[in-house]
Every structure is written in structure tokens, then in C-alpha cells.
Scaffold this motif. Sequence first.
Motif, mmCIF file in Angstrom:
data_model
loop_
_atom_site.group_PDB
_atom_site.id
_atom_site.type_symbol
_atom_site.label_atom_id
_atom_site.label_comp_id
_atom_site.label_asym_id
_atom_site.label_seq_id
_atom_site.Cartn_x
_atom_site.Cartn_y
_atom_site.Cartn_z
ATOM 1 N N LEU A 139 8.023 -2.615 -20.560
ATOM 2 C CA LEU A 139 6.585 -2.521 -20.814
ATOM 3 C C LEU A 139 5.987 -1.273 -20.180
ATOM 4 N N PRO A 140 4.930 -0.723 -20.782
ATOM 5 C CA PRO A 140 4.153 0.292 -20.058
ATOM 6 C C PRO A 140 3.421 -0.436 -18.932
ATOM 7 N N ARG A 141 3.825 -0.193 -17.700
ATOM 8 C CA ARG A 141 3.320 -0.981 -16.582
ATOM 9 C C ARG A 141 3.094 -0.090 -15.367
ATOM 10 N N HIS A 142 2.363 -0.624 -14.431
ATOM 11 C CA HIS A 142 2.208 0.031 -13.137
ATOM 12 C C HIS A 142 3.499 -0.217 -12.357
ATOM 13 N N ASP A 143 4.156 0.841 -11.914
ATOM 14 C CA ASP A 143 5.470 0.735 -11.271
ATOM 15 C C ASP A 143 5.477 -0.144 -10.029
ATOM 16 N N TRP A 144 4.370 -0.198 -9.308
ATOM 17 C CA TRP A 144 4.349 -0.961 -8.062
ATOM 18 C C TRP A 144 4.587 -2.449 -8.288
ATOM 19 N N ILE A 145 4.324 -2.954 -9.496
ATOM 20 C CA ILE A 145 4.532 -4.392 -9.702
ATOM 21 C C ILE A 145 6.009 -4.758 -9.655
ATOM 22 N N ASP A 146 6.905 -3.796 -9.912
ATOM 23 C CA ASP A 146 8.337 -4.092 -9.839
ATOM 24 C C ASP A 146 8.717 -4.594 -8.446
ATOM 25 N N ARG A 147 8.189 -3.931 -7.430
ATOM 26 C CA ARG A 147 8.483 -4.327 -6.046
ATOM 27 C C ARG A 147 7.916 -5.702 -5.739
ATOM 28 N N VAL A 148 6.704 -5.962 -6.215
ATOM 29 C CA VAL A 148 6.072 -7.261 -5.971
ATOM 30 C C VAL A 148 6.858 -8.371 -6.662
ATOM 31 N N LEU A 149 7.250 -8.160 -7.924
ATOM 32 C CA LEU A 149 8.003 -9.177 -8.641
ATOM 33 C C LEU A 149 9.378 -9.418 -7.985
ATOM 34 N N ALA A 150 10.012 -8.349 -7.516
ATOM 35 C CA ALA A 150 11.305 -8.505 -6.833
ATOM 36 C C ALA A 150 11.140 -9.323 -5.555
ATOM 37 N N ASP A 151 10.080 -9.041 -4.802
ATOM 38 C CA ASP A 151 9.836 -9.797 -3.571
ATOM 39 C C ASP A 151 9.527 -11.263 -3.878
ATOM 40 N N ALA A 152 8.779 -11.513 -4.955
ATOM 41 C CA ALA A 152 8.433 -12.881 -5.327
ATOM 42 C C ALA A 152 9.654 -13.663 -5.798
ATOM 43 N N ALA A 153 10.599 -12.959 -6.417
ATOM 44 C CA ALA A 153 11.790 -13.621 -6.948
ATOM 45 C C ALA A 153 12.820 -13.933 -5.861
ATOM 46 N N SER A 154 12.700 -13.288 -4.713
ATOM 47 C CA SER A 154 13.686 -13.512 -3.653
ATOM 48 C C SER A 154 13.310 -14.644 -2.724
ATOM 49 N N GLY A 196 0.865 -1.167 0.000
ATOM 50 C CA GLY A 196 0.000 0.000 0.000
ATOM 51 C C GLY A 196 0.898 1.211 0.000
ATOM 52 N N GLU A 197 0.994 1.864 -1.103
ATOM 53 C CA GLU A 197 1.938 2.961 -1.245
ATOM 54 C C GLU A 197 1.349 3.979 -2.207
ATOM 55 N N PRO A 198 1.969 5.134 -2.341
ATOM 56 C CA PRO A 198 1.432 6.140 -3.264
ATOM 57 C C PRO A 198 1.241 5.611 -4.693
ATOM 58 N N ALA A 199 2.068 4.673 -5.123
ATOM 59 C CA ALA A 199 1.922 4.121 -6.472
ATOM 60 C C ALA A 199 0.624 3.337 -6.641
ATOM 61 N N LEU A 200 -0.008 2.949 -5.550
ATOM 62 C CA LEU A 200 -1.279 2.224 -5.599
ATOM 63 C C LEU A 200 -2.472 3.153 -5.404
ATOM 64 N N GLN A 201 -2.235 4.447 -5.465
ATOM 65 C CA GLN A 201 -3.299 5.434 -5.358
ATOM 66 C C GLN A 201 -3.482 6.085 -6.723
ATOM 67 N N THR A 202 -4.727 6.266 -7.129
ATOM 68 C CA THR A 202 -4.997 6.811 -8.457
ATOM 69 C C THR A 202 -6.328 7.546 -8.482
ATOM 70 N N VAL A 203 -6.524 8.312 -9.516
ATOM 71 C CA VAL A 203 -7.808 8.936 -9.792
ATOM 72 C C VAL A 203 -8.354 8.246 -11.039
ATOM 73 N N LEU A 204 -9.515 7.655 -10.913
ATOM 74 C CA LEU A 204 -10.138 6.934 -12.014
ATOM 75 C C LEU A 204 -10.701 7.917 -13.039
ATOM 76 N N PRO A 205 -10.955 7.467 -14.263
ATOM 77 C CA PRO A 205 -11.473 8.366 -15.302
ATOM 78 C C PRO A 205 -12.744 9.123 -14.906
ATOM 79 N N ASN A 206 -13.554 8.541 -14.012
ATOM 80 C CA ASN A 206 -14.775 9.230 -13.580
ATOM 81 C C ASN A 206 -14.537 10.226 -12.451
ATOM 82 N N GLY A 207 -13.270 10.400 -12.031
ATOM 83 C CA GLY A 207 -12.931 11.350 -10.973
ATOM 84 C C GLY A 207 -12.840 10.753 -9.590
ATOM 85 N N ASP A 208 -13.200 9.493 -9.422
ATOM 86 C CA ASP A 208 -13.106 8.842 -8.113
ATOM 87 C C ASP A 208 -11.638 8.647 -7.748
ATOM 88 N N GLU A 209 -11.278 9.063 -6.527
ATOM 89 C CA GLU A 209 -9.922 8.834 -6.029
ATOM 90 C C GLU A 209 -9.939 7.560 -5.204
#
Length: 150
Positions: free
Chosen positions: A135-150, A84-97
Motif C-alpha cells: 500500500l502507499p503508506r506512511h513508513d513509520w506504521i511498519d515499525r508500529v505494526l511489527a511491535d504490535a505483532a510481537s 518519534g523519528e524522522p519519518a514522523l516529521q513532515t511539511v504540511l501543504p500550507n508550509g507548516d513543519e
Amino acid sequence: MPMSSYVRSIRSRIGHDLLLLPGVTAVIRNQDRFLLARQRDTGMWSLVGGGLEPGEDPREAIEREVREELGVTPRILRVVGAYGEPALQTVLPNGDEVGYVTTAYECELPDGALVLEHEELIQVAWFTRAEAQDLPRHDWIDRVLADAAS
């Protein structure tokens, strides 16, 4: 992605203000490759997952999400971590945060063909961590993949 009736009821009271939601993420791997999914709404690559329903156990939620998006029921191996980090926070196209706190589970898929759910996903493919960097990707997955690989 469709909004659940639970989230819709909260949105009717709070409008577009920040809503923190629990989620689950499937880290599906085959040796050094990870299964990533390209999302229809953003065109970005990410991991398969989604939100918990009220009263739903997270392990049941990850099984449901993988089954809904890929047409197969995964075997859950372990918890990779919680994120749960700032990279997992977004504003959806309808304006919902929205901000997500997700628990990532390493999963195995049974042998056989995947049945891609086309409402939310454009495609799925296997990538190494190095290939995912391009790839055009959500940056937070890098941390998850690194944790999964360790």
C-alpha cells in the motif's frame, strides 16, 4: 485535518517553523489483520489517531480520536510503544513543519458497523502486515505494526 485553536495560537507566534506535537495512534487488530485508514489529505494509508488537546489524558485522546474517525469507542488493551523519528516529521501543504511523537495503543472495537468520518478519511480496511507492504503508506506504521505483532 482541522487545526486546533491551541496549535493555531502557537503558529501565530512561530510561523511555519518546526512544531513538535504529542499524538496518539490506535493499533486496531483482528487476529493477524490490522485496520488501516486512507487519509483524505495525502491518499496514504496509516493508523487511526491524532493529536492531544491541552490537558487531555492520552487514553482519553485515543478514545476520542477513534470515536471521531470511526464512530465507535474502542477498548484499550495495552501500550504498544512510543514513536518519534524522522519519518514522523513532515511539511504540511500550507508550509507548516511539524514533528509528531505518538503513543500507540492496541485497541479492540466493539461489534457493529463503523461510521467513517469523511472529512479526514477516504476509507478503512483490514490488512495483514504483508498486504500493508503493497500500500502507499506512511513508513513509520511498519515499525508500529511489527511491535504490535510481537
